[in-house]
Write a protein that holds these residues in place. Sequence first.
Motif, mmCIF file in Angstrom:
data_model
loop_
_atom_site.group_PDB
_atom_site.id
_atom_site.type_symbol
_atom_site.label_atom_id
_atom_site.label_comp_id
_atom_site.label_asym_id
_atom_site.label_seq_id
_atom_site.Cartn_x
_atom_site.Cartn_y
_atom_site.Cartn_z
ATOM 1 N N ARG A 116 0.848 -1.199 0.000
ATOM 2 C CA ARG A 116 0.000 0.000 0.000
ATOM 3 C C ARG A 116 0.878 1.241 0.000
ATOM 4 N NH1 ARG A 116 -3.912 -0.006 4.600
ATOM 5 N NH2 ARG A 116 -5.220 -1.174 3.171
ATOM 6 N N THR A 117 0.585 2.134 -0.942
ATOM 7 C CA THR A 117 1.281 3.416 -1.010
ATOM 8 C C THR A 117 0.344 4.509 -0.508
ATOM 9 O OG1 THR A 117 0.515 3.981 -3.240
ATOM 10 C CG2 THR A 117 2.496 2.591 -3.075
ATOM 11 N N GLY A 118 0.818 5.730 -0.503
ATOM 12 C CA GLY A 118 -0.025 6.864 -0.148
ATOM 13 C C GLY A 118 -0.688 7.495 -1.355
ATOM 14 N N GLU A 119 -0.582 6.820 -2.496
ATOM 15 C CA GLU A 119 -1.115 7.360 -3.752
ATOM 16 C C GLU A 119 -2.621 7.588 -3.660
ATOM 17 O OE1 GLU A 119 -1.010 9.239 -6.743
ATOM 18 O OE2 GLU A 119 0.857 8.072 -6.729
ATOM 19 N N CYS A 120 -3.080 8.737 -4.170
ATOM 20 C CA CYS A 120 -4.505 9.058 -4.151
ATOM 21 C C CYS A 120 -5.044 9.388 -5.541
ATOM 22 C CB CYS A 120 -4.771 10.202 -3.176
ATOM 23 S SG CYS A 120 -4.528 9.717 -1.458
ATOM 24 N N GLN A 121 -4.304 9.046 -6.600
ATOM 25 C CA GLN A 121 -4.837 9.143 -7.960
ATOM 26 C C GLN A 121 -5.666 7.888 -8.222
ATOM 27 O OE1 GLN A 121 -2.155 10.624 -11.190
ATOM 28 N NE2 GLN A 121 -0.590 10.151 -9.650
ATOM 29 N N PRO A 122 -6.772 8.001 -8.954
ATOM 30 C CA PRO A 122 -7.620 6.832 -9.183
ATOM 31 C C PRO A 122 -6.943 5.757 -10.027
ATOM 32 C CG PRO A 122 -8.345 8.669 -10.540
ATOM 33 C CD PRO A 122 -7.269 9.201 -9.624
ATOM 34 N N TYR A 123 -7.180 4.507 -9.631
ATOM 35 C CA TYR A 123 -6.750 3.308 -10.358
ATOM 36 C C TYR A 123 -5.237 3.175 -10.490
ATOM 37 C CZ TYR A 123 -11.688 3.177 -11.310
ATOM 38 O OH TYR A 123 -13.052 3.160 -11.163
ATOM 39 N N CYS A 124 -4.479 3.742 -9.582
ATOM 40 C CA CYS A 124 -3.025 3.577 -9.590
ATOM 41 C C CYS A 124 -2.673 2.312 -8.816
ATOM 42 C CB CYS A 124 -2.335 4.806 -9.020
ATOM 43 S SG CYS A 124 -2.379 6.188 -10.161
ATOM 44 N N ASN A 125 -2.962 1.191 -9.450
ATOM 45 C CA ASN A 125 -2.732 -0.131 -8.889
ATOM 46 C C ASN A 125 -2.146 -0.998 -9.989
ATOM 47 O OD1 ASN A 125 -4.375 0.385 -6.371
ATOM 48 N ND2 ASN A 125 -5.988 0.563 -7.898
ATOM 49 N N ILE A 126 -1.252 -1.906 -9.613
ATOM 50 C CA ILE A 126 -0.640 -2.792 -10.589
ATOM 51 C C ILE A 126 -0.367 -4.142 -9.958
ATOM 52 C CG2 ILE A 126 1.735 -2.054 -10.072
ATOM 53 C CD1 ILE A 126 2.287 -2.217 -13.127
ATOM 54 N N VAL A 127 -0.609 -5.198 -10.715
ATOM 55 C CA VAL A 127 -0.199 -6.544 -10.326
ATOM 56 C C VAL A 127 1.062 -6.856 -11.121
ATOM 57 C CG1 VAL A 127 -0.768 -9.003 -10.341
ATOM 58 C CG2 VAL A 127 -2.558 -7.331 -9.879
ATOM 59 N N LEU A 128 2.103 -7.249 -10.413
ATOM 60 C CA LEU A 128 3.362 -7.639 -11.054
ATOM 61 C C LEU A 128 3.521 -9.150 -10.907
ATOM 62 C CD1 LEU A 128 5.662 -4.893 -9.498
ATOM 63 C CD2 LEU A 128 4.578 -4.851 -11.764
ATOM 64 N N ALA A 129 3.786 -9.820 -12.015
ATOM 65 C CA ALA A 129 4.059 -11.257 -11.980
ATOM 66 C C ALA A 129 5.571 -11.449 -12.088
ATOM 67 C CB ALA A 129 3.355 -11.983 -13.117
ATOM 68 N N ALA A 130 6.128 -12.162 -11.132
ATOM 69 C CA ALA A 130 7.564 -12.361 -11.081
ATOM 70 C C ALA A 130 8.054 -13.188 -12.272
ATOM 71 C CB ALA A 130 7.963 -13.044 -9.772
ATOM 72 N N GLY A 131 9.135 -12.742 -12.843
ATOM 73 C CA GLY A 131 9.804 -13.476 -13.906
ATOM 74 C C GLY A 131 11.056 -14.131 -13.363
ATOM 75 N N VAL A 132 11.873 -14.614 -14.254
ATOM 76 C CA VAL A 132 13.158 -15.195 -13.866
ATOM 77 C C VAL A 132 14.264 -14.458 -14.582
ATOM 78 C CG1 VAL A 132 12.260 -17.486 -13.306
ATOM 79 C CG2 VAL A 132 12.944 -16.998 -15.639
ATOM 80 N N THR A 133 15.452 -14.494 -14.009
ATOM 81 C CA THR A 133 16.587 -13.777 -14.597
ATOM 82 C C THR A 133 17.441 -14.687 -15.465
ATOM 83 O OG1 THR A 133 17.913 -14.189 -12.619
ATOM 84 C CG2 THR A 133 16.683 -12.111 -12.713
ATOM 85 N N PHE A 134 17.038 -15.917 -15.616
ATOM 86 C CA PHE A 134 17.824 -16.852 -16.450
ATOM 87 C C PHE A 134 16.965 -17.433 -17.550
ATOM 88 C CE2 PHE A 134 16.184 -19.070 -12.753
ATOM 89 C CZ PHE A 134 15.575 -20.186 -13.289
#
Length: 134
Positions: A116-134
């Motif tokens: 959770r951030t302090g952001e108050c702009q609408p819809y400033c949400n993101i799902v990040l899916a982890a990748g691999v570095t190899f």
Amino acid sequence: MKKTPLLNVALSRLIASLGHGDLVVIGDAGLPVPPGVELIDLALTQGIPDFISTLNVVLSEMQVERHVLASEILDKQPTALVALDKLHAEGALGQRQLVDHEQFKILSRQARAIVRTGECQPYCNIVLAAGVTF
């Protein structure tokens, strides 16, 4: 001391523990946190820390394969969208998927954690899916 920009212990631990495909949500101050999903609450006051600054620090340590945004962000056009589009164009966020906000909240139930951030702009949400570095 760490050499990377991320100093928050809980957030650093989370990123170090991720496996391929694990989900992390970075959300605005109003995004609900489903029961059973870990909350890493960074919010101090409105706008602090902001969504994009938090995302940039997370990206300094996390390999991202894909990201999910609520399609409503395209309608509301918060200023953060410009930075998201730039990060996407640079390849920092992998593939983009858009879902409606209700689907976004359902998807967040699968997250390892919500930041959770302090952001108050609408819809400033993101799902990040982890990748691999190899």
